[in-house]
Design an enzyme around this catalytic site. Structure first.
Site, PDB file in Angstrom:
ATOM      1  N   MET A 237     -18.790  -9.430   9.997  1.00 48.62           N
ATOM      2  CA  MET A 237     -18.263 -10.454  10.130  1.00 48.62           C
ATOM      3  C   MET A 237     -18.852 -11.502   8.220  1.00 48.62           C
ATOM      4  O   MET A 237     -18.935 -10.770   7.775  1.00 48.62           O
ATOM      5  CB  MET A 237     -19.133 -11.623  10.691  1.00 48.62           C
ATOM      6  CG  MET A 237     -19.116 -10.903  12.061  1.00 48.62           C
ATOM      7  SD  MET A 237     -19.969 -12.250  13.463  1.00 48.62           S
ATOM      8  CE  MET A 237     -19.577 -13.530  13.138  1.00 48.62           C
ATOM      9  N   HIS A 238     -18.093 -12.308   7.936  1.00 43.74           N
ATOM     10  CA  HIS A 238     -18.525 -13.251   6.735  1.00 43.74           C
ATOM     11  C   HIS A 238     -17.605 -12.230   5.341  1.00 43.74           C
ATOM     12  O   HIS A 238     -17.719 -13.124   4.890  1.00 43.74           O
ATOM     13  CB  HIS A 238     -19.873 -13.228   6.414  1.00 43.74           C
ATOM     14  CG  HIS A 238     -20.551 -13.359   7.833  1.00 43.74           C
ATOM     15  ND1 HIS A 238     -20.569 -14.582   8.547  1.00 43.74           N
ATOM     16  CD2 HIS A 238     -21.363 -13.310   8.314  1.00 43.74           C
ATOM     17  CE1 HIS A 238     -21.543 -14.703   9.430  1.00 43.74           C
ATOM     18  NE2 HIS A 238     -22.439 -13.514   9.810  1.00 43.74           N
TER      19      HIS A 238
ATOM     20  N   ASP B 268     -16.861  -8.264  14.849  1.00 43.42           N
ATOM     21  CA  ASP B 268     -17.210  -7.852  15.394  1.00 43.42           C
ATOM     22  C   ASP B 268     -18.525  -7.768  16.731  1.00 43.42           C
ATOM     23  O   ASP B 268     -18.305  -7.100  17.673  1.00 43.42           O
ATOM     24  CB  ASP B 268     -18.448  -6.908  14.444  1.00 43.42           C
ATOM     25  CG  ASP B 268     -19.413  -7.128  13.413  1.00 43.42           C
ATOM     26  OD1 ASP B 268     -19.616  -8.106  13.824  1.00 43.42           O
ATOM     27  OD2 ASP B 268     -19.765  -6.629  12.891  1.00 43.42           O
TER      28      ASP B 268
END
Length: 509
Positions: free
Chosen positions: A81-82, A240
């Site tokens: 993520m991110h 995820d």
């Protein structure tokens, strides 16, 4: 027989798994890729390395299984993520991606909070401004690399870059988009107000579709590179952690899952977008329609254990046992050996405490400058005590999140476990005793990649929905209960752990 391919773009490598219609894993492959840390607290990767690892994992699977390419009916994607991929007008990479664990954007987070205010952040994007999120990374690029920012046309996330390389389509879905700080999590759309407040163009962001919708098909170029059939559907996929929750069957409220990867997370689904008033936990969209989740994060869980093994147990990797193989003797598993050491030590590690804040910490401290520490060491202590303290420190960090989520939802009665923390009976028991809750495994260990495969299967109608997909493919194992006496024995060590961060903050930041 039909198969579904799940791909998870992780921090240490790309994992691909082939799953049949009954949820049986045909085969799995993992290809490592490098991580760069140009400065303390920074973390970068070249998205081209993700693609190279993806191609390697897929081709390895197809070669080993000897499947006809058309037997792979659909593909689902999962990813870290991110992490920010900056693309120019030709969809070429401008610079290495800034990762979820990169902590360079503290000043940009302060700028966002000053400009917008925490109350408005809660209303617009359901989360505080934290260094790992995507929006601060875009602002960092604008401030520190203006020439690169001038070329910026699109910002995408890790799995969505792989989607682009597989299909030629730039798109995302709500579970990943909601972790950017640029997405209206409650109303499931990009947040025009925050983009306008920060002086950014909404056109920087890709279109968003559903996690179980087909958001692209394998291109001729990708088919040639991977061996997959041209035209194979690629589902929206998910972040995820959301895919990992699906991978253990957590698709509705009432339970939680604790996951150990490089980071550690605890998440619990909710039927509405619930925001922690103290903003200690995150609020993101699940891959399940009309479902959200609350999540707490330990930035270095498995990463802390790997660091300890690498730096303080190097000789264990050189030990060999007497088992013979085709190539000679077999190396001991360092993780198993350290667990055995730790198991010999009583709870509390005889006063040794470890803070696992090697890359800062999110929950509950929201402090990118927080740092790790061992305390309480004396001449009587051994590495076994330190091994125990490391595992306890990770469990204590996750307990912080368990306590917060239980307080917010009032509904968590057990914790599903996945990732590195689910493999060892010793670590599972420690989790149950530290959390004060029974822990439960499922009969699959492929995590986010398995969840991504189920998303692919739902996208082409193999199952009517994710709940049915999980019901038909996953089986829960016997719960492993908490020992009340052991739980009480952890109260004092946990209190010691909780006291350390404020005590050390003034000397470690």
């Amino acid at each position: 027989m039909k198969f579904f391919l799940g791909i998870d773009v992780g921090t240490s490598g790309v994992k691909a798994v082939l799953v049949d219609e009954k949820g049986r894993v045909k085969d799995a492959a993992t290809m490592a890729h490098p991580l760069a840390t140009p400065r303390p607290g920074w973390a970068e990767q070249n998205p081209k390395d993700w693609w190279k690892a993806t191609v390697g994992a897929i081709t390895q699977l197809l070669r080993r299984t000897r499947l006809v390419p058309t037997q792979v009916t659909a593909i689902g994607l999962s990813g870290q993520m991110h992490s920010s991929v900056f693309l120019d007008g030709n969809n070429e990479i401008i610079r290495p991606a800034l990762l979820w664990c990169d902590g360079r954007t503290t000043e940009e987070c302060r700028e966002i909070t000053r400009t917008v205010g925490e109350k408005q952040l809660s209303e617009w994007v359901a989360n505080p401004a934290l260094e790992g999120f995507t929006l601060p990374k875009v602002l960092w690029l604008r401030k520190h690399e203006p020439a690169a920012f001038a070329r910026l046309a699109k910002v995408v996330l890790a799995k969505d870059y792989i989607r682009y390389r597989l299909t030629g389509t730039l798109a995302s879905e709500p579970s990943d988009a909601s972790a950017t700080l640029m997405y209206d999590t409650a109303h499931m759309r990009w947040s025009e107000p925050i983009m306008r407040a920060m002086g950014l163009d909404l056109r920087l962001l890709p279109e968003v579709g559903a996690s179980t919708d087909v958001l692209g098909r394998i291109s001729r170029q990708a088919a040639k590179a991977t061996g997959l059939a041209e035209g194979t559907p690629v589902a929206g996929g998910g972040a995820d952690n959301a895919c990992g929750a699906v991978g253990v069957g957590l698709v509705s409220p009432g339970e939680a899952v604790a996951s150990w990867g490089t980071s550690g997370t605890v998440l619990t689904p909710t039927s509405e977008p619930q925001v922690d008033p103290a903003m200690r936990a995150h609020t993101f969209c699940h891959v399940v329609p009309s479902t959200w989740y609350l999540m707490g994060v330990v930035l270095t869980a498995g990463g802390a254990f790997a660091w300890f093994a690498r730096e303080l147990a190097k000789e264990l990797s050189l030990k060999r046992d007497g088992a013979s193989t085709k190539g000679g003797v077999v190396k001991h598993n360092v993780e198993i050996l350290l667990n055995r050491e730790a198991e010999r030590i009583a709870p509390g590690a005889e006063g040794v405490t470890f803070l696992p804040y090697l890359q800062g910490e999110r929950t509950p401290h929201r402090d990118a400058s927080a740092r790790a520490a061992f305390t309480g060491l004396s001449l009587v202590h051994t590495r076994a005590h330190m091994s125990r303290a490391v595992i306890e420190g990770i469990c204590f960090g996750l307990r912080d999140s368990v306590e917060i989520l239980r307080g917010l939802t009032k509904s968590i009665e057990r914790v599903l476990v996945t990732g590195g923390g689910a493999k060892s009976a010793f670590v599972r028991k420690m989790q149950a005793d530290v959390y004060g809750l029974p822990v439960v495994r499922v009969n699959r260990e492929e995590g986010p990649a398995f969840g991504a495969a189920l998303l692919g299967a739902v996208s082409v109608g193999a199952f009517p929905d994710l709940a049915t997909a999980c019901q038909r493919t996953l089986r829960r194992l016997e719960p492993e209960p908490c020992d009340p006496q052991a739980h009480s024995a952890y109260d004092a060590p946990y209190a010691r752990f909780r006291a350390l961060y404020p005590a050390l903050k003034s000397v470690s930041s």
